[in-house]
Design a protein around this motif. Sequence first.
Motif, PDB file in Angstrom:
ATOM      1  N   PHE A 123      -6.105 -10.245  -4.397  1.00 29.22           N
ATOM      2  CA  PHE A 123      -6.843  -9.076  -4.878  1.00 29.22           C
ATOM      3  C   PHE A 123      -5.994  -8.184  -5.782  1.00 29.22           C
ATOM      4  CE2 PHE A 123      -8.261  -4.665  -4.336  1.00 29.22           C
ATOM      5  CZ  PHE A 123      -9.556  -4.787  -4.812  1.00 29.22           C
ATOM      6  N   SER A 124      -4.737  -7.958  -5.384  1.00 25.56           N
ATOM      7  CA  SER A 124      -3.901  -7.023  -6.163  1.00 25.56           C
ATOM      8  C   SER A 124      -3.517  -7.605  -7.521  1.00 25.56           C
ATOM      9  CB  SER A 124      -2.645  -6.652  -5.383  1.00 25.56           C
ATOM     10  OG  SER A 124      -1.804  -7.768  -5.271  1.00 25.56           O
ATOM     11  N   ARG A 125      -3.710  -8.915  -7.703  1.00 28.51           N
ATOM     12  CA  ARG A 125      -3.381  -9.513  -9.000  1.00 28.51           C
ATOM     13  C   ARG A 125      -4.521  -9.358 -10.005  1.00 28.51           C
ATOM     14  NH1 ARG A 125      -0.828 -15.381  -7.676  1.00 28.51           N
ATOM     15  NH2 ARG A 125       0.653 -14.718  -6.100  1.00 28.51           N
ATOM     16  N   LEU A 126      -5.698  -9.012  -9.515  1.00 29.54           N
ATOM     17  CA  LEU A 126      -6.822  -8.832 -10.433  1.00 29.54           C
ATOM     18  C   LEU A 126      -6.589  -7.592 -11.285  1.00 29.54           C
ATOM     19  CD1 LEU A 126      -9.935  -9.422  -8.098  1.00 29.54           C
ATOM     20  CD2 LEU A 126      -8.712 -11.091  -9.483  1.00 29.54           C
ATOM     21  N   PRO A 127      -7.060  -7.619 -12.547  1.00 31.08           N
ATOM     22  CA  PRO A 127      -6.957  -6.398 -13.365  1.00 31.08           C
ATOM     23  C   PRO A 127      -7.713  -5.254 -12.698  1.00 31.08           C
ATOM     24  CG  PRO A 127      -7.640  -8.302 -14.682  1.00 31.08           C
ATOM     25  CD  PRO A 127      -7.687  -8.738 -13.251  1.00 31.08           C
ATOM     26  N   ALA A 128      -7.283  -4.028 -12.994  1.00 28.14           N
ATOM     27  CA  ALA A 128      -7.875  -2.842 -12.342  1.00 28.14           C
ATOM     28  C   ALA A 128      -9.402  -2.798 -12.454  1.00 28.14           C
ATOM     29  CB  ALA A 128      -7.250  -1.578 -12.909  1.00 28.14           C
ATOM     30  N   PRO A 129      -9.994  -3.103 -13.627  1.00 27.22           N
ATOM     31  CA  PRO A 129     -11.464  -3.056 -13.698  1.00 27.22           C
ATOM     32  C   PRO A 129     -12.124  -4.071 -12.753  1.00 27.22           C
ATOM     33  CG  PRO A 129     -10.523  -3.100 -15.896  1.00 27.22           C
ATOM     34  CD  PRO A 129      -9.411  -3.371 -14.946  1.00 27.22           C
ATOM     35  N   ASP A 130     -11.485  -5.238 -12.606  1.00 26.83           N
ATOM     36  CA  ASP A 130     -12.051  -6.251 -11.707  1.00 26.83           C
ATOM     37  C   ASP A 130     -11.898  -5.833 -10.243  1.00 26.83           C
ATOM     38  OD1 ASP A 130     -12.848  -7.881 -13.801  1.00 26.83           O
ATOM     39  OD2 ASP A 130     -10.902  -8.882 -13.901  1.00 26.83           O
ATOM     40  N   GLY A 137      -0.872  -7.675  -0.834  1.00 24.27           N
ATOM     41  CA  GLY A 137      -1.719  -7.789  -2.013  1.00 24.27           C
ATOM     42  C   GLY A 137      -3.134  -8.217  -1.749  1.00 24.27           C
ATOM     43  N   SER A 138      -3.535  -8.267  -0.493  1.00 24.15           N
ATOM     44  CA  SER A 138      -4.869  -8.785  -0.170  1.00 24.15           C
ATOM     45  C   SER A 138      -5.879  -7.672   0.034  1.00 24.15           C
ATOM     46  CB  SER A 138      -4.797  -9.630   1.105  1.00 24.15           C
ATOM     47  OG  SER A 138      -4.542  -8.786   2.207  1.00 24.15           O
ATOM     48  N   LEU A 139      -7.134  -8.064   0.023  1.00 21.85           N
ATOM     49  CA  LEU A 139      -8.216  -7.175   0.450  1.00 21.85           C
ATOM     50  C   LEU A 139      -8.888  -7.892   1.619  1.00 21.85           C
ATOM     51  CD1 LEU A 139     -10.076  -4.656  -0.138  1.00 21.85           C
ATOM     52  CD2 LEU A 139     -11.549  -6.245  -1.327  1.00 21.85           C
ATOM     53  N   VAL A 140      -8.851  -7.264   2.766  1.00 26.01           N
ATOM     54  CA  VAL A 140      -9.434  -7.892   3.957  1.00 26.01           C
ATOM     55  C   VAL A 140     -10.713  -7.154   4.338  1.00 26.01           C
ATOM     56  CG1 VAL A 140      -9.111  -8.383   6.411  1.00 26.01           C
ATOM     57  CG2 VAL A 140      -7.245  -8.759   4.824  1.00 26.01           C
ATOM     58  N   VAL A 141     -11.785  -7.913   4.493  1.00 23.47           N
ATOM     59  CA  VAL A 141     -13.075  -7.347   4.868  1.00 23.47           C
ATOM     60  C   VAL A 141     -13.443  -7.944   6.222  1.00 23.47           C
ATOM     61  CG1 VAL A 141     -15.420  -6.908   4.106  1.00 23.47           C
ATOM     62  CG2 VAL A 141     -13.682  -7.527   2.442  1.00 23.47           C
ATOM     63  N   ALA A 179      -7.287  -2.611   1.692  1.00 26.25           N
ATOM     64  CA  ALA A 179      -6.522  -3.284   0.649  1.00 26.25           C
ATOM     65  C   ALA A 179      -5.047  -3.041   0.904  1.00 26.25           C
ATOM     66  CB  ALA A 179      -6.921  -2.756  -0.721  1.00 26.25           C
ATOM     67  N   ALA A 180      -4.250  -4.093   0.754  1.00 25.31           N
ATOM     68  CA  ALA A 180      -2.809  -3.950   0.943  1.00 25.31           C
ATOM     69  C   ALA A 180      -2.137  -3.784  -0.395  1.00 25.31           C
ATOM     70  CB  ALA A 180      -2.264  -5.195   1.640  1.00 25.31           C
ATOM     71  N   ARG A 181      -0.981  -3.107  -0.377  1.00 23.13           N
ATOM     72  CA  ARG A 181      -0.196  -3.008  -1.596  1.00 23.13           C
ATOM     73  C   ARG A 181       0.375  -4.385  -1.914  1.00 23.13           C
ATOM     74  NH1 ARG A 181       1.134   1.444   1.433  1.00 23.13           N
ATOM     75  NH2 ARG A 181       0.539   3.419   0.518  1.00 23.13           N
ATOM     76  N   PRO A 182       0.680  -4.608  -3.211  1.00 20.11           N
ATOM     77  CA  PRO A 182       1.289  -5.894  -3.566  1.00 20.11           C
ATOM     78  C   PRO A 182       2.633  -6.060  -2.879  1.00 20.11           C
ATOM     79  CG  PRO A 182       0.612  -4.663  -5.524  1.00 20.11           C
ATOM     80  CD  PRO A 182       0.471  -3.743  -4.355  1.00 20.11           C
ATOM     81  N   ALA A 183       3.073  -7.303  -2.757  1.00 19.04           N
ATOM     82  CA  ALA A 183       4.367  -7.570  -2.137  1.00 19.04           C
ATOM     83  C   ALA A 183       5.447  -6.819  -2.885  1.00 19.04           C
ATOM     84  CB  ALA A 183       4.654  -9.068  -2.189  1.00 19.04           C
ATOM     85  N   GLY A 184       6.378  -6.234  -2.120  1.00 22.38           N
ATOM     86  CA  GLY A 184       7.447  -5.476  -2.741  1.00 22.38           C
ATOM     87  C   GLY A 184       7.138  -4.006  -2.848  1.00 22.38           C
ATOM     88  N   GLY A 185       5.896  -3.627  -2.536  1.00 16.70           N
ATOM     89  CA  GLY A 185       5.506  -2.221  -2.586  1.00 16.70           C
ATOM     90  C   GLY A 185       6.056  -1.492  -1.386  1.00 16.70           C
ATOM     91  N   LEU A 186       5.639  -0.242  -1.233  1.00 22.65           N
ATOM     92  CA  LEU A 186       6.161   0.582  -0.134  1.00 22.65           C
ATOM     93  C   LEU A 186       5.840  -0.031   1.215  1.00 22.65           C
ATOM     94  CD1 LEU A 186       5.393   4.149  -1.414  1.00 22.65           C
ATOM     95  CD2 LEU A 186       7.623   3.162  -0.972  1.00 22.65           C
TER      96      LEU A 186
END
Lengths: 115, 296
Positions: free
Chosen positions: B251-258, B90-94, B277-284
């Motif tokens: 990052f993945s918890r933020l609403p889509a517009p954010d 669920g993170s965004l790593v820069v 960006a990673a998928r949220p936990a539990g994703g593929l």
Amino acid sequence: MIGLANAAAVGGSALVLLVVVAAGQALTASQRDLRQVLGLLGVRRSRRAVLGARLYAIPVGVQGVAVLAALVSAWFAGVHDGSGFGWAWALPALAAAVTCVALVGPFSAVPPGVE
Amino acid sequence: MGARVVPPRTFLAYLSGLAVAGGAAILLWVLLTRSRRQALGRTLRYTATPVLALSLVLRVLSFSTAFYAAGQTHRWQATQASSNPMQPAGSLVVSGVSQMSRRTLLREYRDHGGAAAVHFGLPVETRHTLRVTTTRVVGCFVDAGATDPGQVLDRCAPARSRVPVNGIGLSNGHAGDVPQVDPTLLAHGQVGLFDFVVPGGQVRATGQVRARPRPGPVGNLPGIVVPASGPLARRWGLQPSGTEVLALLEFSRLPAPDQAFMRGALTRLADGAGAGAARPAGGLGDRAGERGRGRG
């Protein structure tokens, strides 16, 4: 990175569109005599449109080949891991094709005062 | 930052494609201006000569645009594919963001509802690169007389570690602080080190260092974080590069517009930096990142 790719595709396509429109207008204006003669000879509009289409088929075909060659070149330069290339690469050819089709009409029209 | 060198393969691919498109232009011109009717053929050739010139100019524009767009998208997707399995869920790593941009990104992330984030300094890696691993991998490497750690990873890498040879981060902590490491690399309070030569990638030296587990996410974030002013940094010649790796963990918890706003901010503030960006936990694939497996 992806934003930059899309921005480049949109910017490049806009530039292609501008060049095609400007060059197309110039071609239509510079071939006024030819269009006039065709009108005086009574060549049907459909035949004149075919002439215009054959002319504009050159840039349309070249654009198609150019973007496909770009895709193949990008594949050669790429990492060969099955990752895709998106669709933004097709935009310049699409812009050129749409503009060229639109320019066939003015080219095949006989200048005012002839028909 | 030095000038970016275009790899020869990319340059040759570009030139070849451009030449093919040029050849196609001439071929199409010849084919489309041929006619059995002499008058029509002459008219076409006369009229189509400027069209050929236009086509050749447009070919350069379209080819260059399409080549760049396809290449950039491809690299981005390849980076995503290779790093997703290792990035905190669920993170965004820069990676490679400047301190100033990191501060702004972090402020905007928090303004848009994000909270958890970590960032580490990155050392200068123009002459050599230090990487952390387990003491077992270093032992296997030395015992086997290997030239590349990759030769012993299958046998000796810890199964539970996603990145068995990982990069290094710098902190502003107290000089005496014990380095903090990815717990999956820690054995008996110690981790192993590889020092690689740049360019070339040969192992210049190996070592071991006492460390303690770092709380929080690991994966493709630096495997070891050492105080920039500490003895380990001095011993291995680690100098701050002025760039950092920033992980926006929620990052993945933020609403889509954010999320879209943050991606825009990233493009605006740190377009040269690598981001994933990673998928949220539990994703593929519940992990992701930019620096990747191995030497990072």
